[in-house]
Design an enzyme around this catalytic site. Sequence first.
Site, PDB file in Angstrom:
ATOM      1  N   HIS A  14      -5.349   9.597  -0.548  1.00  0.00           N
ATOM      2  CA  HIS A  14      -5.119   8.696   0.437  1.00  0.00           C
ATOM      3  C   HIS A  14      -6.186   8.961   1.534  1.00  0.00           C
ATOM      4  CE1 HIS A  14      -3.525   6.469   3.504  1.00  0.00           C
ATOM      5  NE2 HIS A  14      -2.787   5.268   2.826  1.00  0.00           N
TER       6      HIS A  14
ATOM      7  N   HIS B 223      -6.028   3.557  -4.423  1.00  0.00           N
ATOM      8  CA  HIS B 223      -5.682   2.785  -3.123  1.00  0.00           C
ATOM      9  C   HIS B 223      -6.025   4.643  -3.090  1.00  0.00           C
ATOM     10  CE1 HIS B 223      -4.677   1.529   0.366  1.00  0.00           C
ATOM     11  NE2 HIS B 223      -3.518   3.046   0.826  1.00  0.00           N
TER      12      HIS B 223
ATOM     13  N   HIS C 297       3.326  -2.328   2.973  1.00  0.00           N
ATOM     14  CA  HIS C 297       3.666  -1.206   2.503  1.00  0.00           C
ATOM     15  C   HIS C 297       5.506  -0.995   1.728  1.00  0.00           C
ATOM     16  CE1 HIS C 297       0.668  -0.562   5.935  1.00  0.00           C
ATOM     17  NE2 HIS C 297       0.480   0.452   5.419  1.00  0.00           N
TER      18      HIS C 297
ATOM     19  N   ASP D  52       0.872  -1.208  -0.209  1.00  0.00           N
ATOM     20  CA  ASP D  52       0.330  -0.229  -0.127  1.00  0.00           C
ATOM     21  C   ASP D  52       0.959   0.876  -0.266  1.00  0.00           C
ATOM     22  OD1 ASP D  52      -2.087  -1.888  -0.287  1.00  0.00           O
ATOM     23  OD2 ASP D  52      -2.824  -0.906   1.907  1.00  0.00           O
ATOM     24  N   ASP D  53       0.763   2.436  -0.521  1.00  0.00           N
ATOM     25  CA  ASP D  53       0.208   3.808  -0.448  1.00  0.00           C
ATOM     26  C   ASP D  53       1.782   3.823  -1.573  1.00  0.00           C
ATOM     27  OD1 ASP D  53      -0.858   3.890   1.781  1.00  0.00           O
ATOM     28  OD2 ASP D  53       0.397   4.039   2.748  1.00  0.00           O
TER      29      ASP D  53
END
Length: 742
Positions: free
Chosen positions: A165, A161, A262, A110-111
Amino acid sequence: MTTPTTPPATPPARGRRRAPSRMERAAGRAAALQRPRVLLALLLLLALTCVMLLDGYLRAEVGGDQRVRTGASASDVPDDVLDGGPILSFPGGQATTVSVPDKTIVLTFDDGPDPTWTPQVLDILEKYDVPGTFFLVGSMVARHPGIVRDMVEQGNEVGVHTFTHVDLSYQSQARVTREIEQTQLALAGAAGITTTLFRAPYSSQTDAIDNYSWPVYESLGEDGYTSVFIDTDSDDWKRPGVSKIVEWATPDDGEGASVLFHDAGGERSQTIDALPKYIEKMKAKGYTFTTVSGVMADQQPAGAGPTDEQGLQAAHHEATGATLYEGKALIAAVAVAEWTVPALSAGLVIVGVAVMGRFAMMLVLARRHHRQRNRRRFGWGPPVTGPVSVIVPAYNEKECIEATLRSLARSTHPVEIIVVDDGSTDGTADIAESLGLPGVRVVRQANAGKPAALNNGVRHARYDIVVMMDGDTVFEPDTVRHLVQPFADPSVGAVAGNAKVGNRHTLIGAWQHIEYVMGFNLDRRMYDLLRCMPTIPGAIGAFRREAVLQVGGMSDDTLAEDTDITIALHRAGWRVVYEEHARAWTEAPGSLGQLWSQRYRWSYGTMQALWKHRRSLTDKGPSGRFGRVGMPLVVLFQVVTPVFAPLIDVFTLYSMLFVDFRAALLAWLAVLGVQLVCAAYAFRLDREKYRYLLMMPLQQLAYRQMMYLVLIHSCVTALTGGRLRWQKLKRTGEVGTRAGAG
């Protein structure tokens, strides 16, 4: 007494329209060019604003690890979803979950993408021949498109995603749509693909879905998106240590899992160290690695889906048409913002240091100048008592000319007064003659501009010292006496007086009053000691007639004839000084339009004068001294820093919105505090009332931005060429006496 210098024009025949003169035609062409230049200046400002807003939008919410709210009810969420697998889709409008098969790992990240950590993750995956599913933040995709392109080409799968965010659970439908569409555009521009995979920020397992987030998943499911949750969380963002990350990411008893790591959002060195160990451990346990699409392909009947290789990226679709081109445009715009904003930030740091250095230098040198010139024993030499010639160029000054001439008539120093009427059409010359004041001569000429009027006055002057002033300016009785005393020093060729804003009772007038006292007069004290005074103000200045004739008189090559001749005098070896006690009260522009016109002429004219005298940079002697000392200071303090200084306010607003409100506000207040200290000291030196400083915060917010636009306009004009004739500002005549100044 009237001295005609040109014959009256022959009146046109009745019924025949007079053809415009050459100057009128040139003025018309110049005026026609101003509107597009103003428009271009505004477009440049708009473009800069858009770039900064885009950059701020890209950075605003990325990396904030918290939900808006937690603990909501899940009464509206179907039980088979809450208890189901981590892959949620809506085929035929029916919510369906899919679990990861035993001994299978869906490795998700993620991210990202992050320029530091994501490439290291990709290297590890490639080394171990393991695919990953990356849920990408759209703003990060737009900033690092090359990483995403490599990611897809390597065989990894990507999902949405959101763009910033943000927790979508409490956002409007329009915001949800915007977050998804913008991320898809970023993916299209970066890698030429779109995706059907989605993971919400701050999501975890399916049992965490609540009544606020469920409608988001339903809506996206109707649009064909597959929402991906997790079974196992490595909690690597907590940085618990490599062994803990590996332990927490390992599913129980050979179960399959969607595992969360991550690759961005913070310091990820522990993730990089843990990932190889985790892959080796899971392979040793007999696990295989796949993507979300790989899991879904395995759930289909044999032969119904794509091949294994295609199945790893089955969620990807080729971007075509408007989506592809809009995506590329987004990537290009972000690239511009990514370059522009840091470059401006670096420039502002330099400008900030220069501005602070300038304030410090002004305070030190202004104090030294004041103490030096106000010592009891200070003197320029024997008192100058001989008569001088005062030249008043006038064009349609009927509101002011009487007050101007009467103030000169009260002079304690002997003067002859030469009014050069530059083709006025409002009876200015007649008013001057009708006053019957002693020593006043009126010289009439066809309209030719202020430089020509001043030169005409110099030709008619009887005395060796000439004082030049504007037709809207009022002198105090002792002004001329103070102004001419420095000429006791034979090296002095010109003297700048202390111009004061008379109509300071209005908001615009008060702003200009602060500027005159703080900027102009502190500057002149500093430049005086450095012997590189750049400008004798048109409102009040005195010259040796010999020096003016030596440099060719007032030139019409530039719009700033006062700056032009001042630099020319320096280059010819004459000294130019500032006399603070010689005060003149002038009427400042009373409207924003007139102020714009005046400052545009000043700033553009200054640029013209600097360019005209650019050879002084390489000259020797006095000319070279000005070129290597005065020229850089003028360019830095009167062109570069005024252009960039208002951006401090813009960047303060940018920082308040997108970075740290409190820190940005404190920084802005600190800069304002430094300026207030300088202004207060300048007001003390000039014995002005401090109450006007209350206007200073508003001046910084509004007035400086206007000056910024004026300078952009000037820069655009300088780049595109063009000339303006002597511009006439509308006057009210309210500055009649010093008492009237308030």
